[in-house]
Structure formats: structure tokens, C-alpha cells
Design an enzyme around this catalytic site. Sequence first.
Site, PDB file in Angstrom:
ATOM      1  N   GLY A  82       0.868  -1.187   0.000  1.00  0.00           N
ATOM      2  CA  GLY A  82       0.000   0.000   0.000  1.00  0.00           C
ATOM      3  C   GLY A  82       0.896   1.225   0.000  1.00  0.00           C
ATOM      4  N   LEU A  83       0.322   2.383   0.031  1.00  0.00           N
ATOM      5  CA  LEU A  83       1.140   3.587  -0.141  1.00  0.00           C
ATOM      6  C   LEU A  83       1.565   4.157   1.211  1.00  0.00           C
ATOM      7  CD1 LEU A  83      -0.858   4.908  -3.186  1.00  0.00           C
ATOM      8  CD2 LEU A  83       1.421   3.895  -3.206  1.00  0.00           C
ATOM      9  N   CYS A 139      -1.105   2.182  -8.604  1.00  0.00           N
ATOM     10  CA  CYS A 139      -0.885   1.267  -7.484  1.00  0.00           C
ATOM     11  C   CYS A 139      -2.071   0.309  -7.376  1.00  0.00           C
ATOM     12  CB  CYS A 139      -0.713   2.010  -6.168  1.00  0.00           C
ATOM     13  SG  CYS A 139      -0.391   0.857  -4.807  1.00  0.00           S
ATOM     14  N   LYS A 174       3.052   7.549 -14.176  1.00  0.00           N
ATOM     15  CA  LYS A 174       3.451   6.138 -14.065  1.00  0.00           C
ATOM     16  C   LYS A 174       2.256   5.241 -14.323  1.00  0.00           C
ATOM     17  CE  LYS A 174       5.928   2.865 -11.221  1.00  0.00           C
ATOM     18  NZ  LYS A 174       6.806   2.718 -10.080  1.00  0.00           N
ATOM     19  N   GLY A 226       9.621  -7.992 -10.250  1.00  0.00           N
ATOM     20  CA  GLY A 226      10.796  -8.849 -10.315  1.00  0.00           C
ATOM     21  C   GLY A 226      10.959  -9.449 -11.709  1.00  0.00           C
ATOM     22  N   GLY A 254      11.343  -5.730 -13.643  1.00  0.00           N
ATOM     23  CA  GLY A 254      12.152  -6.947 -13.645  1.00  0.00           C
ATOM     24  C   GLY A 254      13.610  -6.764 -13.987  1.00  0.00           C
TER      25      GLY A 254
HETATM   26  C1  FMN Z   1       7.521  -3.056  -2.079  1.00  0.00           C
HETATM   27  C2  FMN Z   1       7.153  -2.215  -3.274  1.00  0.00           C
HETATM   28  C3  FMN Z   1       6.615  -0.940  -3.089  1.00  0.00           C
HETATM   29  C4  FMN Z   1       6.270  -0.138  -4.182  1.00  0.00           C
HETATM   30  N1  FMN Z   1       5.775   1.119  -3.979  1.00  0.00           N
HETATM   31  C5  FMN Z   1       5.518   1.930  -5.064  1.00  0.00           C
HETATM   32  C6  FMN Z   1       5.079   3.287  -4.885  1.00  0.00           C
HETATM   33  O1  FMN Z   1       4.950   3.795  -3.755  1.00  0.00           O
HETATM   34  N2  FMN Z   1       4.805   4.033  -5.985  1.00  0.00           N
HETATM   35  C7  FMN Z   1       4.963   3.525  -7.261  1.00  0.00           C
HETATM   36  O2  FMN Z   1       4.714   4.245  -8.236  1.00  0.00           O
HETATM   37  N3  FMN Z   1       5.409   2.252  -7.460  1.00  0.00           N
HETATM   38  C8  FMN Z   1       5.680   1.455  -6.399  1.00  0.00           C
HETATM   39  N4  FMN Z   1       6.140   0.179  -6.596  1.00  0.00           N
HETATM   40  C9  FMN Z   1       6.325  -0.332  -7.994  1.00  0.00           C
HETATM   41  C10 FMN Z   1       7.782  -0.249  -8.449  1.00  0.00           C
HETATM   42  O3  FMN Z   1       8.254   1.072  -8.425  1.00  0.00           O
HETATM   43  C11 FMN Z   1       7.947  -0.848  -9.861  1.00  0.00           C
HETATM   44  O4  FMN Z   1       7.156  -0.115 -10.771  1.00  0.00           O
HETATM   45  C12 FMN Z   1       7.548  -2.313  -9.936  1.00  0.00           C
HETATM   46  O5  FMN Z   1       7.950  -3.002  -8.763  1.00  0.00           O
HETATM   47  C13 FMN Z   1       8.118  -3.027 -11.167  1.00  0.00           C
HETATM   48  O6  FMN Z   1       9.534  -2.985 -11.178  1.00  0.00           O
HETATM   49  P1  FMN Z   1      10.467  -4.195 -10.617  1.00  0.00           P
HETATM   50  O7  FMN Z   1      10.022  -5.444 -11.308  1.00  0.00           O
HETATM   51  O8  FMN Z   1      11.853  -3.786 -10.941  1.00  0.00           O
HETATM   52  O9  FMN Z   1      10.189  -4.266  -9.142  1.00  0.00           O
HETATM   53  C14 FMN Z   1       6.471  -0.643  -5.510  1.00  0.00           C
HETATM   54  C15 FMN Z   1       7.042  -1.927  -5.690  1.00  0.00           C
HETATM   55  C16 FMN Z   1       7.390  -2.713  -4.602  1.00  0.00           C
HETATM   56  C17 FMN Z   1       7.990  -4.073  -4.836  1.00  0.00           C
END
Ligand code: FMN
Length: 312
Positions: A82-83, A139, A174, A226, A254
Site C-alpha cells: 500500500g502507499l 498502485c 506512471k 521482479g 524486472g
Molecule cells: C515493495 C514495493 C513498493 C512499491 N511502492 C511503489 C510506490 O509507492 N509508488 C509507485 O509508483 N510504485 C511502487 N512500486 C512499484 C515499483 O516502483 C515498480 O514499478 C515495480 O515493482 C516493477 O519494477 P520491478 O520489477 O523492478 O520491481 C512498488 C514496488 C514494490 C515491490
Amino acid sequence: MMENAHSVVPTMWKHSTIVAGVPWKNPVGTASGTFNLAACSPYYDVSQMGAISTKGVSPIPWEGNPTPRTAETPCGTVNAVGLQNPGVNHYLVDELPKLKALGATVVTNVAGHSDDDYAEVVEKLADSPADMLEINVSCPNVSHGGMSVGTDSLALYRLISRLRTLTDKPMVVKLSPNVTDIVAIARACVDAGADALSLINTLIGMRLDIHTGQPILANATGGVSGPCILPMALSFVWRVRQALPDIPIIGIGGISKGEDALEFLYAGANAVEVGAAALFDPVAPLRIANELETLLDSRPKLAAKLKEGKTW
Ligand SMILES: Cc1cc2nc3c(=O)[nH]c(=O)nc-3n(C[C@H](O)[C@H](O)[C@H](O)COP(=O)(O)O)c2cc1C
């Protein structure tokens, strides 16, 4: 690990990029929600990143969702944090000044449950030293706002048009992958005045406990991130780039090594952000930036385009 992390940092990056007019020292940033200044700064010089995207900032402090909030997947993680954040006033007097004092390029991620929430945060950030704003309309882990705005072109157009009147700062939107037509969503943002797009946020997913038959996350579903989402993320970036040749794009999803970042640049991204990889290894974003630096050495055509703010 600490000494090594600092010693591998190049003092001068050869391969920089420009996103919506903002220079990045290199094309690799941290993804929102996976970077925390106190946790990361002991391990590496955070100002060396192309940019730092902060955790989503909301008008007032939010607690986030109940625990358990994360679960493993075969090739990534599913989260329903969550945020959670201490609110925009705290961010303005605490985190942002510290990041700027270190010399970081800061992308402030903006969160909201309603259009008014987003507007309040953007107004408060308008005169701040943040370099860019990243409006998180994607989100999957909040009941109102978040992804519900990001999956509706008209609602998104209305929101981004309103935010555009409140700030001159470069505004990145985003995007969520949990939509049927990413191009329609991207176009709505551009038509409303977005300066750039970042994509993707997490894909909706879940895990169940086979002993109880119940979902592992208290929220039941969460956002998958991931290595398992990389092929989907690449296709989203590629589709938006084909349809909108001029909009700056930050590719996310990822990325765990320099080759992954390079793939996003070939798909049409101007820069990338590293998310879940940093949860397992705090130094991953800087390691990936260094790996990409080497890969770009032998790709002068791509490197030259990025330096001018253009894409492959
Ligand atoms: C624990 C966690 C918290 C996240 N919180 C936010 C956030 O506050 N705002 C947002 O735009 N994206 C948030 N994300 C999304 C990431 O910024 C990213 O877009 C997403 O994880 C995909 O990239 P990755 O595969 O490299 O993790 C969050 C991701 C994770 C895993």
C-alpha cells in the site's frame, strides 16, 4: 560490501541521458517504493544514480495495508504494502532536503486516493527542489485512487490536465499494466500535458497457503514485480514507443542486470528504474548502472542518442 560498493563507482559517467529536459548522470534510476535513503546510503553513494524515485508521497501520513504484505513468487515478489509514507509535509522537510544535499536527481512519486489528494501534493511540491514529479496512477494496492484512475482514460485525462495547471515541473505519469489498451491510456496522459511516462507498475497477482487454503497476503491480492514481469514490461514500453515516438519513457519491470536495462533502451526507453532487485540487494541499482555503462561503451550509436534525449 560497503567499501566495494563505493569503490566501483565511476567518478564521471560517460553515458548520460535526458528525460523530459532533466539530465540524468546515467540511464539507471531507483524505482519508487524500493528505495529508502536511510537503508541505502550506507551501502552506496546514492547521488551516483541517474535519478532517485522516492516512495509515493500523499497529503497526510498513510499506514499502508495490514501484514502479511509480501510473498515470494518463483521469479519475483508479490506485495501489498500500500502507499505507506509519512506524508508530504514530512517529505518536504526531511527526505527531499537530504537527497538534494547529497546531489541526487530526485523524482518525487506522488500518490493519492482522490484527484484532490494528488492536487494537494503537487501544489506543495511545485516550489520544492524536486527535479521531476512521477504521478503514480497505477498502485494496485489501494481501494480508491491509484489504479482505478490509471485504468480509465477519461478520468486520467481529467486528473493530469488539472495537475498540469498546478506545476511547471516535468511531470511523468506512471502507468499500470493492468489495462487492455496501454496506448489509449498513454495518449490520454500526453494529451493532458504529461511530459513523460514511466511504465510499468506491478501486475496484479497472488499466492495461497496450501495448508490453510487462504491467500498469503492480508490484502489477498498484490502487485507482482521482479524478473518474471520483464517480458511484459518490455512489450508495454515497446508498444507505447511505436505509437508515441516523441514522448520520453522510463522503462521499469524486472531489471536485475545491465543487459535487462539495455533491452529496455532498445525497446525505446530513455532511461530505466530498478525496483524489486534492490529489495534483495540494496546495491543492485548502482551495480546495474555500472554494467550498463560498460555495455554502452560498445554501442556508440545508442549512447549518442540517449545523450541527446533521443531514443533507439
Ligand atoms: C515493495 C514495493 C513498493 C512499491 N511502492 C511503489 C510506490 O509507492 N509508488 C509507485 O509508483 N510504485 C511502487 N512500486 C512499484 C515499483 O516502483 C515498480 O514499478 C515495480 O515493482 C516493477 O519494477 P520491478 O520489477 O523492478 O520491481 C512498488 C514496488 C514494490 C515491490
